[in-house]
Scaffold this motif. Structure first.
Motif, PDB file in Angstrom:
ATOM      1  N   ALA A 235      45.914  30.358  45.719  1.00 43.15           N
ATOM      2  CA  ALA A 235      46.026  31.769  45.339  1.00 43.15           C
ATOM      3  C   ALA A 235      46.521  32.605  46.505  1.00 43.15           C
ATOM      4  CB  ALA A 235      44.674  32.290  44.870  1.00 43.15           C
TER       5      ALA A 235
ATOM      6  N   ILE B 247      46.967  36.865  47.398  1.00 42.34           N
ATOM      7  CA  ILE B 247      46.329  38.094  46.912  1.00 42.34           C
ATOM      8  C   ILE B 247      46.955  39.328  47.548  1.00 42.34           C
ATOM      9  CG2 ILE B 247      44.523  38.229  48.699  1.00 42.34           C
ATOM     10  CD1 ILE B 247      42.546  38.898  46.366  1.00 42.34           C
TER      11      ILE B 247
ATOM     12  N   ALA C  70      45.605  38.755  42.213  1.00 44.38           N
ATOM     13  CA  ALA C  70      45.950  37.471  42.825  1.00 44.38           C
ATOM     14  C   ALA C  70      46.801  36.657  41.865  1.00 44.38           C
ATOM     15  CB  ALA C  70      44.683  36.695  43.179  1.00 44.38           C
TER      16      ALA C  70
ATOM     17  N   VAL D 157      47.668  32.763  41.005  1.00 45.43           N
ATOM     18  CA  VAL D 157      47.231  31.386  41.235  1.00 45.43           C
ATOM     19  C   VAL D 157      48.374  30.464  40.814  1.00 45.43           C
ATOM     20  CG1 VAL D 157      45.470  29.655  40.731  1.00 45.43           C
ATOM     21  CG2 VAL D 157      44.862  32.094  40.716  1.00 45.43           C
TER      22      VAL D 157
ATOM     23  N   TRP E  84      50.696  27.314  47.461  1.00 48.24           N
ATOM     24  CA  TRP E  84      50.539  28.683  47.952  1.00 48.24           C
ATOM     25  C   TRP E  84      51.902  29.352  48.075  1.00 48.24           C
ATOM     26  CZ3 TRP E  84      51.816  31.700  52.312  1.00 48.24           C
ATOM     27  CH2 TRP E  84      51.158  32.946  52.352  1.00 48.24           C
TER      28      TRP E  84
ATOM     29  N   ASN F   8      40.843  33.137  54.680  1.00 45.96           N
ATOM     30  CA  ASN F   8      40.963  32.228  53.535  1.00 45.96           C
ATOM     31  C   ASN F   8      39.613  31.650  53.157  1.00 45.96           C
ATOM     32  OD1 ASN F   8      40.569  29.319  54.704  1.00 45.96           O
ATOM     33  ND2 ASN F   8      41.820  30.433  56.191  1.00 45.96           N
TER      34      ASN F   8
ATOM     35  N   TYR G  44      36.765  38.081  52.021  1.00 48.41           N
ATOM     36  CA  TYR G  44      37.637  37.009  51.546  1.00 48.41           C
ATOM     37  C   TYR G  44      36.861  35.926  50.789  1.00 48.41           C
ATOM     38  CZ  TYR G  44      35.900  34.826  55.857  1.00 48.41           C
ATOM     39  OH  TYR G  44      35.086  34.328  56.849  1.00 48.41           O
TER      40      TYR G  44
ATOM     41  N   GLN H 235      36.260  37.399  47.281  1.00 50.74           N
ATOM     42  CA  GLN H 235      37.511  37.334  46.494  1.00 50.74           C
ATOM     43  C   GLN H 235      37.753  35.920  45.957  1.00 50.74           C
ATOM     44  OE1 GLN H 235      40.536  38.562  49.241  1.00 50.74           O
ATOM     45  NE2 GLN H 235      40.327  40.748  48.775  1.00 50.74           N
ATOM     46  N   ALA H 236      37.553  34.915  46.818  1.00 53.09           N
ATOM     47  CA  ALA H 236      37.816  33.527  46.401  1.00 53.09           C
ATOM     48  C   ALA H 236      36.921  33.144  45.234  1.00 53.09           C
ATOM     49  CB  ALA H 236      37.606  32.573  47.577  1.00 53.09           C
TER      50      ALA H 236
ATOM     51  N   ILE I 168      38.062  34.829  41.986  1.00 55.44           N
ATOM     52  CA  ILE I 168      39.245  34.164  41.416  1.00 55.44           C
ATOM     53  C   ILE I 168      38.839  32.838  40.762  1.00 55.44           C
ATOM     54  CG2 ILE I 168      41.488  33.123  41.947  1.00 55.44           C
ATOM     55  CD1 ILE I 168      41.615  35.197  44.326  1.00 55.44           C
TER      56      ILE I 168
ATOM     57  N   LEU J 146      42.120  30.399  48.293  1.00 59.14           N
ATOM     58  CA  LEU J 146      42.730  31.710  48.513  1.00 59.14           C
ATOM     59  C   LEU J 146      43.120  31.812  49.979  1.00 59.14           C
ATOM     60  CD1 LEU J 146      43.344  34.737  47.879  1.00 59.14           C
ATOM     61  CD2 LEU J 146      40.971  35.196  48.553  1.00 59.14           C
TER      62      LEU J 146
ATOM     63  N   TRP K   9      45.212  34.427  52.615  1.00 61.34           N
ATOM     64  CA  TRP K   9      45.919  35.693  52.803  1.00 61.34           C
ATOM     65  C   TRP K   9      47.202  35.445  53.571  1.00 61.34           C
ATOM     66  CZ3 TRP K   9      42.167  40.197  54.553  1.00 61.34           C
ATOM     67  CH2 TRP K   9      41.159  40.355  53.597  1.00 61.34           C
TER      68      TRP K   9
END
Lengths: 728, 149
Positions: A229, A231, A267, A269, A273, A352, A408, A411-412, A415, A426, A428
């Motif tokens: 992912a 974001i 994000a 997916v 990446w 990440n 972070y 966020q992961a 998702i 995830l 960044w």
């Protein structure tokens, strides 16, 4: 170095093993196959207390709760345990317990948080006791087998000897029996004069895999079926995500899903990446930027400047006498205003985390400076209870305070929650990392010094205006609204105490909190306070017509430890002897993180704008030094961090967003700019100070004071980039 | 599809020709020792050798790298025999966090193959990698140790 000394491999084995016996750990220490009160590591080897596992081949596995991010604490903490354990250092390896395991065992490994230069100093007592406890149990087991009093036995280098008979055995041979013993109620730690391993610059335990590509960082995690992912969070802090048009990217290669992450981020997916990032850049996004979009560096500077006026409210952090009255009636006054900008941590590895969520379990793999905070974030974001969650820590590609935050991680999980059963990593982009830092707080400082007719400093007023980290990140730590940490380096007492005695002193902070989120940036508030105070000390010395070193010394009679490091640095750089032709010197000192540090620089300046730093000398009194080789590296690294910030750093705000996007606009020092750093260690013993941060505080003022000596010009704002001054 | 020769092995990868070599190495060939730091050829964390030349792999496309000999940090040693730069890095404990060190080691290895006894000026010119931990002093000392061996 032996290949088996690899925290990565051992940690993985431990994770698998304890996952299999997780229920046993959760309810207590008894395991069906281990007999009573024995806890076993993955390979079946017994724990001798929570900190030590001994294998039959005498390998000692030491548990490390704090995180390794380059600072060397993993090795230092192992030294502390091994010192008391009396084990063979060449057979030491390490592993990370997980926060989930620790919580299940009533936090047996204590605090996981790795920041504030606390890794060694705030766990040294209990990890040494962990080593000593294991030693006592191992000796007791040998004594029991020999049917002799334990007092007749001694241990060294993993060998136990019955002194009267000369019989010997090894830790590996008695570990099973030792694991069944009750731990002693209390253990006595060694007198520091008897240390053999503490104080030695032994090699790090984690180097080999960092030279062959084998070390796994969060960005390198691979799990079966894993997706990737990328974001984008609203570039204006506090703004929201309004809409996005996922149909526009649905057919792009590799795209699996577009996920709204909370109210502020989106994000993509994808299989890789690179596909996720490429599609994210093509995704039409509409932001609701809100009122913060009106904020700029100029508007922030104006607001902070107002806080420098005495008619504005301020918190008093350090005070004696009556500074305002003394200044009003003084024979001579000196005044200056300084400022320090936002800074991004810019860890080499962008933020990440990899998350795997199922209906009844959520696991995360990531680099974090605070395993327990990451664990709490997983609980919150997943909505699952503690026994259904865990965090598997991996090596950090730099931390510097940034990875103490858990944005972070959250966020992961959010998702991964949209894709149950599929692990999602995830990562960044660097641009996202620059746009969504937790920045070094922005401040200004107005200082006023006053002299009597004999050029004695009679008053000092130090008035800060600007951002509070605690207000944003730990409001519960504020004291009646005041941020005590704002006074790091100029505090009345404690681990960051002011080093000068001034008859009338007022140190205060007018709090101004712009919308840009602040964070603990390596060195934290010591950084700007040391620049302000130590550059102004030079201004005061100049006003008094005195040598900067002598001027300071006269004010430091009641601060012998501060003075000792200042004297050490002055001696090493040769302050009383002339510098080489065209070379100029500057000096600075500060206390931070429980350690006393001083720095001195020798520089030359070409055309008033090209600085060559020839020498940097640093002196440090951290009380005790666990690993001098690693302390030296922390000191040299502190100059790189501090001077990068001075020359190249600084994040500016336009339309509510951070303007710097990558290393082309937020540069960092390279090897050609690196001065030779000479470290003087002056450990005075009796206390434990941190070494990862305090030296950053003296890096900039030492150079800025040398710049004044060379040019007669004062520089009162950072970075030098904005004044067209750079490295030669 | 692209054929890349990495560390003496041919990889046939399902990857678009304009993909940066860095991501083909990391995600398609699965060699994660080469790191992502900036994506704009500034930091050097992604440095690999292409035909022996230290190259920032984020700034080279797969199509440009096809048919060329690529070496990553995983392929620097000869079997079990470490490269002299790796040996020196271990002997002198150069890495701190280590994230930039794959690129740093690849850059230094390329410098030493070109100039076995580099001066400080040579080092300053050739080694432009960012290290936020600040290992530069150890990097320089280790290079000189190798050169004087």
């Amino acid at each position: 170095m032996n290949k088996h000394i690899s925290p990565r491999l051992n940690r993985r084995a431990f994770v698998i093993g304890t996952a299999a016996v997780g229920a046993g750990l959760a309810i207590g220490l008894d395991l069906p196959f281990g007999g009573p009160a024995v806890v076993r590591a993955a390979d079946g080897s017994p724990e001798i207390g929570a900190w030590v596992v001994v294998r039959p081949d005498d390998t000692v596995v030491i548990r490390i709760a704090r995180s390794e991010m380059g600072q060397g604490s993993l090795t230092g903490l192992a030294q502390l345990v091994a010192e008391e354990l009396e084990c063979d250092w060449t057979k030491v390896t390490t592993e990370y317990p997980t926060p989930g395991q620790s919580v299940a065992r009533k936090r047996v490994w204590g605090d996981f948080s790795t920041g504030g230069s606390r890794g060694i100093r705030s766990s040294q007592d209990y990890v040494r006791k962990g080593g000593a406890t294991a030693r006592v149990m191992l000796i007791q087991a040998a004594a029991d087998a020999w049917k002799v009093p334990a007092s007749e036995c001694a241990a060294a280098n993993s060998v136990i000897t019955h002194t009267p008979s000369g019989k010997t055995t090894t830790y590996g041979k008695v570990a099973e029996a030792a694991a069944k013993l009750s731990p002693p109620a209390d253990v006595k730690l060694k007198d520091p004069k008897d240390w053999k391993l503490i104080g030695k610059g032994v090699k790090r335990l984690d180097t080999v895999d960092k030279t062959n590509g084998a070390m796994i960082y969060g960005a390198d995690i691979k799990l079966p079926g894993m997706l990737n992912a990328a974001i984008k969070d609203c570039p204006v802090f506090g703004g929201k995500l309004k809409s996005f048009d996922e149909a526009k990217i649905a057919s792009m290669k590799g795209v699996k899903k577009v996920v709204k992450v909370g109210d502020t981020a989106v994000a993509v997916v994808a299989d890789t990446w690179w596909h996720a990032k490429t599609a994210l850049e093509a995704l039409p996004i509409v932001w609701d930027e809100g009122d913060n979009a009106k904020v700029s560096s100029e508007s922030i500077a104006k607001w902070l400047a107002e806080g420098l006026n005495n008619d504005q409210p301020a918190y008093v952090g350090n005070k004696n006498g009556d500074a305002k009255a003394a200044i009003a009636s003084a024979a001579k006054k000196v005044e200056a205003i300084y400022s320090y900008p936002y800074q991004n941590h810019a860890t080499m590895e962008p933020m990440n985390a990899t998350a795997l969520y199922t209906a009844d379990k959520c696991e995360v793999w990531c680099g974090t400076q605070n395993g327990e905070a990451a664990f709490a974030a997983v609980l919150e974001a997943s909505g699952l209870p503690a026994d259904k969650c865990d965090v598997h820590k991996v090596m950090l590609g730099g931390g510097f305070g940034r990875r103490g935050q858990t944005d972070y991680v959250r966020q992961a999980v959010m998702i991964a929650k949209e894709m149950p059963g599929t692990p999602v990593k995830l990562l960044w982009s660097r641009e996202e990392d620059m746009a969504h830092g937790r920045y070094h707080p922005i401040t200004q400082c107005k200082m006023t010094g006053a002299f009597d007719a004999n050029n004695n400093l009679v008053a000092l007023h130090y008035r800060l205006s600007g951002q509070s980290i605690l207000f944003s990140l730990r409001p519960e730590a504020l004291q009646n609204g005041m941020d005590p940490a704002a006074f790091q380096g100029v505090a009345q007492s404690g681990e960051a105490a002011f080093g000068y005695s001034v008859p009338n002193l007022l140190v205060e902070h007018a709090m101004r909190n712009p919308h840009v989120p602040p964070g603990f940036w390596r060195g934290v508030n010591v950084n700007h306070n040391a620049i302000y105070m130590e550059c102004f000390m030079d201004e005061l010395a100049q006003a008094a017509g005195q040598d900067p070193l002598e001027f300071r010394r006269k004010l430091m009679g009641n601060h012998p430890k501060h003075l000792a490091v200042l004297n050490a640095v002055a001696e090493k750089i040769g302050w009383t002897t002339p510098a080489p032709q065209g070379v100029y010197r500057g000096i600075a000192q500060v206390m931070g993180y429980g350690s006393y540090v001083a720095g001195a620089a020798e520089i030359s300046v070409t055309d008033g704008s090209k600085i060559k730093v020839h020498r940097i000398v640093a002196s440090t009194d951290p009380g005790y030094v666990v690993n001098p080789a690693q302390v030296e590296r922390q000191i040299a690294g502190s100059f790189v961090y501090g001077l990068s910030a001075l020359f190249y750093g600084g994040c500016t705000v336009k339309d509510g967003k951070i303007e710097q996007t990558n290393f082309d606009t937020y540069n960092s020092m390279r090897i050609n700019e690196m001065p030779k750093v000479e470290s003087v260690m002056v450990p005075s013993g009796g206390f434990w100070g941190g070494v990862g941060e305090p030296t950053i505080g003296v890096a900039a003022p030492a150079v800025l004071n040398a710049y004044f000596a060379a040019t007669g010009k004062r520089i009162r704002s950072v970075p030098l980039r904005d004044q067209n001054i750079t490295f030669a | 599809m692209a054929n890349l020769t990495i560390n003496g092995k041919t990889f046939t990868l399902d990857v678009e020709p304009d993909t940066p070599l860095l991501w083909a190495i990391r995600e398609n060939a699965g060699l994660t020792g080469t790191k992502y730091g900036c994506g704009i050829a500034q930091c050097g964390a992604c440095t690999v050798h292409i035909e022996g030349v230290a190259t920032r792999s984020c700034g080279v496309s797969v199509s440009e790298a096809e048919g060329k000999k690529i070496t990553t940090i995983e392929g620097l040693a000869s079997g079990d025999t470490l490269h002299k730069v790796q040996e020196a890095w271990i002997a002198q404990d150069v890495p701190q966090c280590g994230y930039c060190q794959s690129g740093m080691i690849m850059a230094v290895a390329a410098l030493l193959s070109e100039k076995p006894k580099p001066t400080d000026a040579d080092i300053d010119e050739a080694i432009t990698n960012i290290c936020r931990c600040g290992t530069f002093q150890q990097v320089r000392e280790a290079i000189h140790t190798i050169a004087s061996a």
